[in-house]
Structure formats: C-alpha cells, structure tokens
Design a protein around this motif. Structure first.
Motif, PDB file in Angstrom:
ATOM      1  N   PHE A 136       0.624  -1.210  -0.572  1.00 45.73           N
ATOM      2  CA  PHE A 136       0.495   0.236  -0.188  1.00 45.73           C
ATOM      3  C   PHE A 136       1.108   1.062  -0.122  1.00 45.73           C
ATOM      4  CE2 PHE A 136      -3.512  -2.392   2.601  1.00 45.73           C
ATOM      5  CZ  PHE A 136      -3.824  -2.993   1.050  1.00 45.73           C
ATOM      6  N   LYS A 139       2.088   1.683  -3.341  1.00 42.93           N
ATOM      7  CA  LYS A 139       1.773   2.463  -4.722  1.00 42.93           C
ATOM      8  C   LYS A 139       0.868   4.136  -3.978  1.00 42.93           C
ATOM      9  CE  LYS A 139      -1.049  -1.885  -5.234  1.00 42.93           C
ATOM     10  NZ  LYS A 139      -1.780  -2.720  -4.831  1.00 42.93           N
ATOM     11  N   GLN A 140       0.595   4.418  -2.945  1.00 46.58           N
ATOM     12  CA  GLN A 140       1.225   5.488  -2.520  1.00 46.58           C
ATOM     13  C   GLN A 140       2.193   6.130  -2.594  1.00 46.58           C
ATOM     14  OE1 GLN A 140       0.098   6.098   1.963  1.00 46.58           O
ATOM     15  NE2 GLN A 140      -2.063   5.968   1.823  1.00 46.58           N
ATOM     16  N   PRO A 143       2.293   5.033  -7.590  1.00 42.25           N
ATOM     17  CA  PRO A 143       1.301   3.754  -8.295  1.00 42.25           C
ATOM     18  C   PRO A 143       2.343   3.112  -9.638  1.00 42.25           C
ATOM     19  CG  PRO A 143      -0.487   5.412  -8.080  1.00 42.25           C
ATOM     20  CD  PRO A 143       1.181   6.073  -7.707  1.00 42.25           C
ATOM     21  N   GLU A 145       1.209   2.239 -12.559  1.00 42.23           N
ATOM     22  CA  GLU A 145       1.162   2.005 -13.820  1.00 42.23           C
ATOM     23  C   GLU A 145       1.014   3.601 -14.118  1.00 42.23           C
ATOM     24  OE1 GLU A 145      -2.705   2.112 -10.698  1.00 42.23           O
ATOM     25  OE2 GLU A 145      -0.843   0.891 -11.506  1.00 42.23           O
ATOM     26  N   ASN A 184      -8.687  11.774 -11.450  1.00 37.64           N
ATOM     27  CA  ASN A 184      -9.239  10.255 -11.284  1.00 37.64           C
ATOM     28  C   ASN A 184      -9.585  10.208  -9.854  1.00 37.64           C
ATOM     29  OD1 ASN A 184      -8.502   8.907 -13.983  1.00 37.64           O
ATOM     30  ND2 ASN A 184      -6.050   8.167 -12.705  1.00 37.64           N
ATOM     31  N   ALA A 185      -9.303  10.901  -8.622  1.00 38.48           N
ATOM     32  CA  ALA A 185     -10.175  10.362  -7.948  1.00 38.48           C
ATOM     33  C   ALA A 185     -12.032  10.767  -7.530  1.00 38.48           C
ATOM     34  CB  ALA A 185     -10.046  11.311  -6.453  1.00 38.48           C
ATOM     35  N   LEU A 186     -11.781  12.071  -8.684  1.00 35.19           N
ATOM     36  CA  LEU A 186     -13.345  12.877  -9.275  1.00 35.19           C
ATOM     37  C   LEU A 186     -14.210  11.619  -9.885  1.00 35.19           C
ATOM     38  CD1 LEU A 186     -12.900  16.276 -10.293  1.00 35.19           C
ATOM     39  CD2 LEU A 186     -13.733  15.714  -7.681  1.00 35.19           C
ATOM     40  N   LYS A 188     -13.247   8.558  -9.973  1.00 37.27           N
ATOM     41  CA  LYS A 188     -13.960   7.427  -9.320  1.00 37.27           C
ATOM     42  C   LYS A 188     -14.844   7.510  -8.133  1.00 37.27           C
ATOM     43  CE  LYS A 188     -12.520   3.909  -9.692  1.00 37.27           C
ATOM     44  NZ  LYS A 188     -13.301   2.398 -10.773  1.00 37.27           N
ATOM     45  N   ALA A 189     -15.233   8.953  -8.531  1.00 45.64           N
ATOM     46  CA  ALA A 189     -16.304   9.281  -7.265  1.00 45.64           C
ATOM     47  C   ALA A 189     -17.657   9.185  -8.163  1.00 45.64           C
ATOM     48  CB  ALA A 189     -15.994  10.874  -5.928  1.00 45.64           C
ATOM     49  N   VAL A 590      -7.371  19.168  -2.186  1.00 44.18           N
ATOM     50  CA  VAL A 590      -7.780  18.317  -1.276  1.00 44.18           C
ATOM     51  C   VAL A 590      -6.478  17.002  -2.679  1.00 44.18           C
ATOM     52  CG1 VAL A 590      -9.607  16.022  -1.145  1.00 44.18           C
ATOM     53  CG2 VAL A 590      -9.813  18.848  -0.437  1.00 44.18           C
ATOM     54  N   LEU A 591      -6.824  17.533  -4.490  1.00 46.83           N
ATOM     55  CA  LEU A 591      -6.592  16.899  -5.226  1.00 46.83           C
ATOM     56  C   LEU A 591      -4.734  16.850  -5.257  1.00 46.83           C
ATOM     57  CD1 LEU A 591      -9.406  18.242  -7.666  1.00 46.83           C
ATOM     58  CD2 LEU A 591      -9.188  15.711  -6.700  1.00 46.83           C
ATOM     59  N   ASP A 592      -3.994  17.630  -4.616  1.00 48.70           N
ATOM     60  CA  ASP A 592      -2.479  18.082  -5.078  1.00 48.70           C
ATOM     61  C   ASP A 592      -2.049  17.144  -5.297  1.00 48.70           C
ATOM     62  OD1 ASP A 592      -1.275  18.662  -2.031  1.00 48.70           O
ATOM     63  OD2 ASP A 592      -2.141  17.238  -2.784  1.00 48.70           O
TER      64      ASP A 592
ATOM     65  N   LEU B  28     -15.338  12.104   0.230  1.00 51.89           N
ATOM     66  CA  LEU B  28     -14.933  11.347  -0.787  1.00 51.89           C
ATOM     67  C   LEU B  28     -14.342  11.135  -1.178  1.00 51.89           C
ATOM     68  CD1 LEU B  28     -17.606   9.341  -1.828  1.00 51.89           C
ATOM     69  CD2 LEU B  28     -18.623  11.018  -2.807  1.00 51.89           C
ATOM     70  N   LEU B  30     -11.268  12.383  -0.253  1.00 49.78           N
ATOM     71  CA  LEU B  30     -10.212  11.980  -0.443  1.00 49.78           C
ATOM     72  C   LEU B  30     -10.234  10.384   0.075  1.00 49.78           C
ATOM     73  CD1 LEU B  30      -9.418  14.350   3.288  1.00 49.78           C
ATOM     74  CD2 LEU B  30      -8.335  13.733   0.910  1.00 49.78           C
ATOM     75  N   GLU B  32     -11.445   8.394  -2.526  1.00 50.82           N
ATOM     76  CA  GLU B  32     -11.447   8.226  -3.621  1.00 50.82           C
ATOM     77  C   GLU B  32     -10.003   7.881  -4.159  1.00 50.82           C
ATOM     78  OE1 GLU B  32     -13.110   6.219  -5.509  1.00 50.82           O
ATOM     79  OE2 GLU B  32     -14.979   7.009  -4.994  1.00 50.82           O
ATOM     80  N   LYS B  33      -9.708   8.913  -3.385  1.00 45.11           N
ATOM     81  CA  LYS B  33      -8.080   9.503  -3.416  1.00 45.11           C
ATOM     82  C   LYS B  33      -7.383   7.915  -2.922  1.00 45.11           C
ATOM     83  CE  LYS B  33      -4.409  13.074  -3.131  1.00 45.11           C
ATOM     84  NZ  LYS B  33      -4.536  14.223  -2.327  1.00 45.11           N
ATOM     85  N   LEU B  36      -7.260   4.757  -4.443  1.00 44.15           N
ATOM     86  CA  LEU B  36      -6.717   5.224  -6.119  1.00 44.15           C
ATOM     87  C   LEU B  36      -5.672   4.078  -5.859  1.00 44.15           C
ATOM     88  CD1 LEU B  36      -8.186   7.231  -8.303  1.00 44.15           C
ATOM     89  CD2 LEU B  36      -8.607   5.467  -8.839  1.00 44.15           C
ATOM     90  N   LYS B  37      -4.843   4.649  -4.782  1.00 47.00           N
ATOM     91  CA  LYS B  37      -3.350   4.299  -4.732  1.00 47.00           C
ATOM     92  C   LYS B  37      -3.361   3.383  -4.257  1.00 47.00           C
ATOM     93  CE  LYS B  37      -1.491   9.040  -4.393  1.00 47.00           C
ATOM     94  NZ  LYS B  37      -0.888   9.872  -3.858  1.00 47.00           N
ATOM     95  N   THR B  38      -4.039   2.796  -3.167  1.00 49.55           N
ATOM     96  CA  THR B  38      -3.803   1.684  -2.636  1.00 49.55           C
ATOM     97  C   THR B  38      -4.421   0.051  -2.806  1.00 49.55           C
ATOM     98  OG1 THR B  38      -5.737   2.196  -0.553  1.00 49.55           O
ATOM     99  CG2 THR B  38      -3.604   2.695   0.025  1.00 49.55           C
TER     100      THR B  38
END
Lengths: 665, 61
Positions: A136, A139-140, A143, A145, A184-186, A188-189, A590-592, B28, B30, B32-33, B36-38
């Motif tokens: 983990f 990956k943090q 990642p 990819e 990508n976080a957005l 996915k959400a 948050v997205l940084d 949300l 945070l 997801e972010k 995505l990594k883990t």
C-alpha cells in the motif's frame, strides 16, 4: 518524490555492494550516469522498478549476478538486494527489496519470493512499516501504472510516440494526466455515485426502502431498476461506438494520407479535402440549427398547439360571473383566527350571529382551500403568458426549418461531389483498393453515428420515464418516516453527484487548457519551428503547422517531432503537478500531487545535437530531479549543455559481461 | 433519529444543507484518492463506505 540514494547488492552485473547517490539540490538537480552500450544503464534503470514493484522488463527474471550464481555451492545461499532512499510527502523512506537464491543439494537453484521491507523516520526514530502495509505504501508513493511516465527508456519513448499519431488511442495520455492532477479521484467518485446505475451509491438506495409501507413503492422501484439497467447498457454501447468510430476515423486518416501521397491522385485528394472541410463545417452548422429548433419547439410548441383550447377556456370563464370572488393571499386559517380572536383587523367586534361574523363566514366560501376563484385567476394569468410564448413560434419555426433543409441539401451536394471524386480515384489502378477501403471505413463511421443518435434518443426517453418514476416514488416514500430518511440520504447523494459533475467538468477543462499551454511552451523550446499542438477532449494531441497562406493544418509528425511531443508532454505534466502543489484553493489542496523525478534511460538517441541541447536546457528547469543514463557519445554533448545543473556524475566501469562497477566521476 | 431536525424539509421538498454537501464531497474525494493508490477496497466496499460517510454526515449535528 525525491530519490536520494540507491544501494545495489549482487543485482545482475552489479556485483557486491554498490551505491549511487543522486543529486537532490534544487539548483543542481541532475545526476548523469554515463556508459558504453551494454555496460548496465538499462539494468540500473530497471533496478528502480524491481525494488518498487518486484519485476523488470528483462526476459530473464533471475536478477542474481551470473558469476555468483555459478560459484554458489550446494547448501549455500546468496542475497540480491536493492535499497532506495527517497523522500515522499515530507517523510523519509527506505524501500528495500531482497531475494534469496539457494543452491540445493541436487544442484538446482531455488529462488525465494522477493521480500519488500520499508523503513521510515518518525520523530527521528527509524520504524518499519508493517509487512501487510508495504504494498500500500509503495502504491501511495508511486502507483506502478504511473511509474512508466517517470522511469522511462528510449524504447518506451518510441512506443509512446507511435501512440501519439493514432487518434483515439491516447488513453494512456488521458489516464496519466487525470491521475497526476488528481482527477481520477473525481472520476471514481462520480462512477460510484452514478444515478443511472442500480449498483451505485444512489442506485443501491433503491434496496433500502421499506417496501411494506406501500406496495406501489415496490412497483416503482422495479420500474426504476429496469430503466437503470437499460441506461447502463446504452452507456456501455455508446462507449463502444465511440471507440469503434475513433478506430475507423484513424483508418480513414491513414488512407487519406496514402491517397494524397499517390502522384496520380494527389490533385483529386486535395480537391476532396477542401470539400470534406466544407462538409464538416455544414454538418456542424446543421447540428447547431437542429438543436436550436428543438429548443424552440420544447419552449413554445405546447403553448402554440394549445392556443385554441386556451381561447375557448378563457371565453367560457369570462361568461361566468360568480367565480372570481377570492381575496388575494388570504387563507381560511386567517379568517378562523379573526373569528376566534373576536376582533377584526379593523377593530370591529365579532360575535356569533352579528353582521361581521356572518360576512366573515361567507368569505370562507371563496378563499382557499375551498374557493377556486384564486386558482382560476392564476389559470388566466398563466394562459395569457402561454399565449405570449406562442406568438411568433410558427414563423420562427418555418424559417429555422427552411435553413435546416438548405443545410441538408448542401450536405447531400458535398457528399455527392466527394463521391464523384472518389469514383474518379477508383478509376486509377493504384488508388482503387485504397478508395474502396476508405469507403468501407466511412460507412462504419456513418452507421455508428446513426446508431449513436438512435441510442441517444432512446436514452432521453428512458431518462424522462426514470425521473417520473423517481418523483412518484418520492411522493410515497416521504409519507413514511423510515423511507423519508432513505429519501433524504438519496437526495444528498444526488446533490453531491451533481456538484461533483460540475467540479469535474470545470477542473478537466482547466487541466486540458493548462496542459496545452505548458506542452506548447515546452515543445517550442525543444523543437523550434512554426508548429503548435492542440489537445482535444479525448486527449488526442494534434500538431498544426502554419502553411504559406497562414492556415493551420494537421500534419503527420516525424519521429523527432513525436519524441519532442512526448518530452514536452511528460515535462508539461510534471510542471502542472508542481504548479498544482502550490495552489491554495480548497479542492486543489485535496487533489494536489507530489512532484516527481524523471529517470531516463538513453532518452536522447533519436535527437540531433541541436535538440539534445534544447532538451538538456529545458528539462532540469521543469522537473524536480533528473537522473539520466546515457551513452558516452550523447553524454558528452548532454553534459556540455546540462552544465551547472549537474550535481552528481557516475561512470560505468565494465570489467566483463557479468561485472560492472559504478564509479563517481 | 439523532440530528434529524437539522435537515429542514417542507412537504414534498427535502432541503439540503450545503455545508454538509461540501463536507461529504471532500470526504469522498479523499477516500477515492486514497483507494486509487492503495486499491484496498473493491467497488462494492467503496459504495458501502461512501453511503456510510453520507449517512454519518447527515445524522451529525
């Protein structure tokens, strides 16, 4: 992430323990590792990948030094280890991967599974990450990819540059960009919330209602889930159609290039391209005219067609005398309050049976909720307003329709002209096959467009039915406390989805715009010449060049151009990620993203001296850290131009095929 | 029904507390972010976690 040090133990030709320290100083952020072909540049670059992810691109997956393997006696073992010191998110980590090789008594080598360990410093103390958390943490940090954008080799650049010329095949770009700037976080959400899917957060609330409170809730829920399934299937097909269209379009582009290169068809192809441009322009104008007509129709058609009914209703109402006796904004509760208070607003006493009392009681018959007088007044007002909407609807509609018909005729004319040219080309022996193939792909595109339009129509109608079923179910669920609670959760989830969709659209378009600006700036400094790049909404990159009459055309890119684009792309992303981390906006925070180093294996081999100079000047100023493995001939030129930016220098001292030493210079 | 009264409502309309919506959005992103990594949670688990986060935020004073 900033790479500080790498320690190798018996990793392929790097026998024994060898250490390389990387330049981390802001002003001297370049490490140059130079060596002749086959000395170990790629191996050292692959050591990063092995340490972080446990694999390499080598066909031979055994990483133990060959000499040691041969010398290993039965019953003895040997360890391969790569250790990387790095800083990520203000924490210092040591990533260690080691693998034990054991010679069995039978003579066979037994290879243990590589083991990953991570140490980090907490309050000055060295601590180990718990074994089940190590993957983990990697990956943090980076990642896998995304790693290929930061650890890349010459061959990889070649593949990436081939990708760039294929429209619709730039998913890697899109993924990398979205990933690196946190989009990508957005995405996915949004996927997890998606209202049209029954398995999403919003969709799954369907199952949470208490169906015992009203049987109709069950019926509506079933209806809703059916609509959601249909919408999901349509979305899936729409996605496939888009990809199929892109592939066919890319084939058409290739074939058109072929035709323009055949000497016999060159002139005809030019003529065809002009007509094609006019056709596309007219098709766009047609689409926008149709959309405007539909908007107008949706806004005014109902009013226009109901004009006669409205007129009849208003005439009937005007003949009725007694209906409109309501007092605006006065409710029965107001009058009842006054009767109970026994004093009117004007001060008159109200007693049962007196004149004031009787008047007020009579008023109760004409005011809400009993009276329809007020409702009728409202109806008359709305009717007048509807009649106004209907005003010039007919004339406007006729004019717009005439324009659309003109566009349709022009489109048919252009298509027929193109057809004639293609038939002429078909007459040419060398072009015939290409033209036939081109026609086949064009038909695929046209069929898919037709299918897409039909599906979109179907989608619109299903969405309307879905919204109706949801509204009707909501009326029922709000009557019951438990279901009301679920309805509230669902409504919040829906609002979150709507707001996130808006944020995503805004961020995505900002990202693309910024990336385009960044890539263009960097591209111009690496590859000079009157060229510019655009990025479309699918992250396809197109190169434009100004021709002699000042019109920009999409051009085929040469290898050097393509590689320059890749460099500009990677550097553009890194720059954007760096800029992003400096932003203070809430959502940006948050997205940084973390700034990353660039580890490049033989990246300059496709460039001439002039471009090597440009790349060497530009990259160290953009990336946080550069580690470059380079062959001696390119290396001398690179070193000359990297100049004061070089913080560390190493040389591969190759003794033989199985023994290389890293020497500081 | 702890915290229920904070969600205002009138007849057929459910009123939304914008501050709560904003807080849910940050939580949300945070979540997801991080995932995505883990890749720690699968899709179904993520949906459960998001629902829980939304519900907790609404129920919270």
């Amino acid at each position: 992430m900033l790479l500080k040090k790498m320690k190798l133990l018996n990793f392929r030709q790097f026998i024994g323990e060898q250490t390389v320290e990387f330049a981390t100083d802001e002003n001297k952020n370049v490490t140059v590792i130079m060596g002749e072909n086959g000395s170990g540049k790629t191996t050292l670059a692959q050591a990063f990948t092995w340490c972080l992810y446990g694999n390499t691109d080598f066909d031979d997956k055994l990483v133990l030094n060959r000499n040691l393997e041969r010398q290993l006696l039965p019953g003895n073992e040997c360890v391969v280890k790569v250790e990387i010191d790095l800083t990520h998110g203000k924490t210092d980590y040591t990533i260690i991967r080691e693998q034990v090789y054991r010679r069995e008594l039978t003579g066979k080598i037994k290879v243990e599974k590589p083991e990953l360990k991570i140490k980090y410093k907490k309050d000055g103390q060295q601590e180990f990450v718990r074994p089940y958390e190590v993957d983990f943490i990697v990956k943090q940090i980076l990642p896998m990819e995304l790693s290929r954008y930061f650890f890349f080799d010459g061959e990889r650049i070649g593949n990436m540059s081939k990708e760039i010329n294929k429209k619709g095949r730039s998913d890697e770009f899109a993924q990398a960009v979205r990933g690196l700037v946190g989009l990508n976080a957005l995405i996915k959400a949004l996927e997890h919330l998606k209202p049209t899917s029954r398995h999403s957060v919003i969709g799954s609330y369907n199952k949470d209602y208490d169906f015992n409170s009203d049987v109709r809730i069950t019926q509506y829920t079933k209806e809703i889930e059916d609509y959601q399934d249909k919408l999901e299937k349509i979305d899936q097909r729409l996605n496939e159609i888009e990809n199929e269209k892109q592939i066919a379009q890319s084939k058409c582009d290739e074939l058109n290039i072929k035709l323009s290169q055949l000497p016999d068809t060159e002139r005809l192809q030019k003529e065809k391209e002009k007509l094609q441009a006019k056709l596309e322009q007219t098709q766009n104008a047609y689409a926008s005219a149709v959309s405007s007509l539909l908007k107008q129709f949706n806004k005014s058609a109902a009013s226009y067609f109901s004009q006669s009914l409205i007129k009849n209703a208003l005439e009937s109402l005007s003949k009725s005398e007694k209906l409109d006796k309501g007092i605006p904004d006065i409710h029965a509760r107001t009058i009842e309050f006054l009767i109970n208070r026994k004093i009117c607003i004007c001060g008159t006493k109200i007693e049962v049976g007196n004149e004031a009392y009787n008047e007020l009681k009579k008023t109760l018959e004409y005011i809400p909720p009993q009276s329809i007088g007020n409702s009728i007044a409202q109806f008359v007002k709305e009717s007048e307003s509807r009649t106004r909407y209907a005003g010039d609807f007919f004339d406007t509609f006729i004019n717009q329709y005439a324009t659309i018909r003109d566009y349709e005729n022009n489109i048919l004319q252009f298509q027929s002209d193109i057809d004639v040219i293609e038939k002429q080309m078909e007459g040419n022996e060398r072009a015939a096959g290409v033209v036939q193939e081109l026609r086949r792909y064009k038909k695929v595109i046209s069929d898919r467009q037709h299918e897409r339009d039909e599906l979109n129509q179907k989608k619109g109608s299903i969405k309307t039915s879905l919204d109706r079923a949801i509204t009707e179910r909501k009326e029922l669920t709000l009557r019951d406390e438990r279901n009301k609670k679920i309805e509230v959760y669902r409504t919040y989830a829906l609002r979150v989805f709507e707001e996130l969709s808006l944020t995503y659209k805004q961020k995505e378009s900002e990202t693309r715009k910024n990336l385009e600006i960044n890539i263009n700036e960097i591209f111009k400094s690496i590859y000079n010449g009157g060229m510019s790049l655009t990025i479309d909404d699918r992250y396809n990159i197109q190169v434009f060049v100004k021709d002699e009459i000042g019109i920009s055309n999409d051009v085929e890119t040469s290898t050097a151009q393509s590689i320059s684009i890749i460099f500009a792309f990677i550097a553009g992303i890194i720059k954007m990620a760096r800029d992003n981390s400096k932003k203070t906006d809430d959502i940006e925070t948050v997205l940084d993203t973390e700034p990353y180093p660039l580890v490049m294996d033989a990246p300059l081999s496709a460039f001439d001296k002039r471009r090597i100079k440009a790349v060497c000047t530009v990259l160290p100023n953009i990336a946080e850290q550069i580690i470059i493995f380079i062959k001696d001939t390119d290396g001398e030129i690179a070193e000359e131009h990297l100049g004061s930016k070089i913080g560390k220098r190493y040389l591969f001292d190759k003794k033989n095929e199985f023994e290389t030493y890293l020497m500081p210079r | 029904m702890k915290g229920w009264k904070l969600v205002m409502e009138n007849e057929n309309n459910i009123q939304i507390d914008k501050t709560k919506v904003k807080r849910i959005i940050y939580k949300l992103i945070l979540m997801e972010k991080d995932n995505l990594k883990t890749k720690k949670y699968n899709e179904a688990e993520m949906i459960k976690r998001i629902k829980k986060a939304i519900e907790e935020e609404i129920e919270c004073y």
